[in-house]
Design an enzyme around this catalytic site. Sequence first.
Site, PDB file in Angstrom:
ATOM      1  N   LYS A   1       3.317 -15.458   2.497  1.00 53.52           N
ATOM      2  CA  LYS A   1       3.333 -16.231   1.249  1.00 53.52           C
ATOM      3  C   LYS A   1       4.786 -16.531   0.907  1.00 53.52           C
ATOM      4  CE  LYS A   1       0.928 -18.130  -2.095  1.00 53.52           C
ATOM      5  NZ  LYS A   1       0.139 -19.346  -1.822  1.00 53.52           N
TER       6      LYS A   1
ATOM      7  N   ASP B   1      -5.207  -6.693   5.886  1.00 49.93           N
ATOM      8  CA  ASP B   1      -6.423  -5.994   5.465  1.00 49.93           C
ATOM      9  C   ASP B   1      -7.503  -7.006   5.105  1.00 49.93           C
ATOM     10  OD1 ASP B   1      -8.220  -4.089   4.639  1.00 49.93           O
ATOM     11  OD2 ASP B   1      -7.045  -3.382   2.942  1.00 49.93           O
TER      12      ASP B   1
ATOM     13  N   TYR C   1       0.818  -1.208   0.000  1.00 51.07           N
ATOM     14  CA  TYR C   1       0.000   0.000   0.000  1.00 51.07           C
ATOM     15  C   TYR C   1       0.854   1.262   0.000  1.00 51.07           C
ATOM     16  CZ  TYR C   1      -4.054  -2.941   1.119  1.00 51.07           C
ATOM     17  OH  TYR C   1      -5.055  -3.889   1.099  1.00 51.07           O
TER      18      TYR C   1
END
Length: 356
Positions: free
Chosen positions: A191, A247, A142
């Site tokens: 991940k 989020d 972000y």
Amino acid sequence: MNKTIAVIRGDGIGPEIVNEAIKVLDAVAAKHGHTFTYDEVDMGGVAIDKWGDPLPQAMLDKCLAADSVLLGAVGGPKWEGLPGPQRPEKGLLRLRAGMGLYSNLRPAKLWPQLADASPLKPSIVEKGIDFMVVRELISGIYFGEHKTVEQNGEQVATDVMLYAEHEIERIGRIAFETARKRRHKVTCVDKANVLDTSRLWRAVMHRLQPEYPDVEYSEMFVDNAAMQVVKDPSQFDVIVTGNMFGDILSDEASMITGSIGMIPSSSLGDGTRGMYEPIHGSAPDIAGQDKANPIGTILSAAMMLRYSFDMAAEADEIEAAVNKALDDGLRTADMMAEGCTLVGCAAMGDAVTARL
């Protein structure tokens, strides 16, 4: 105790729900001899309309001067057509960055009175839902570089996910320390089978782990974590993860608890000053109709007392008052059930205040 609270009422239902939280805070102050002074701050759509800026510097300065910040909600369809830097949500990102709020703590707790409202099967719900998502807040994808260019006759967009070791270490410590106040379990969600940033997360968390021998540590890929949150949420205590994954997972976690209107959150950095807000949006479709659920904002105020003002007993009293109101069958429209009493936003705030 004398504390100054920067109050951002914001857009949509924001002013209504903040009013009820202030009502509860005033009752706590009167009961315990505290003084809470409120400094009004414009942010979001209301600031765009008034100042042409989603967060003017003078408003950010008010937040920096306060002991903590209480936020309602920002945004709405009125401002959706504006360029990215001018949209209401940009003010929120700038506020987080300006205050150095790098960690977001969002509890996912199912209140027993709302068990039937959870979309999960009773056999899952009865095992319990009570965990905390600790989300890194001011780095990652972000806040990385965003650009769109023309390449070979078509538009190509790039968003950069960037993390530095110190950013991971400070959020990791928040997670371990939070777990020590709960059930002593941390799950790092990433991940790492694909992303270098996730592999760095794991390396830093492994380095921190020996400092917290009393905390059980595990790791989970984000796709599996998304499945496990709905398959068996009771396995989680504290989930720590990056900005984008947090989020998504925290929104998923909120929905399994029965009502998004019940969930508070805190955003913290170094020191005690933080920003506290319910997780739901501005709900412009019900704004001004006295239909909003103020409990998420009221519980956010309780988190502020607990984490920023060291008023644990007062926070406990607010949570107990909410519990009693639910026990007495009071419900706003978003969580209404057969045999309960439908009340509006102001009446729910009055009910919690009365039970203090």
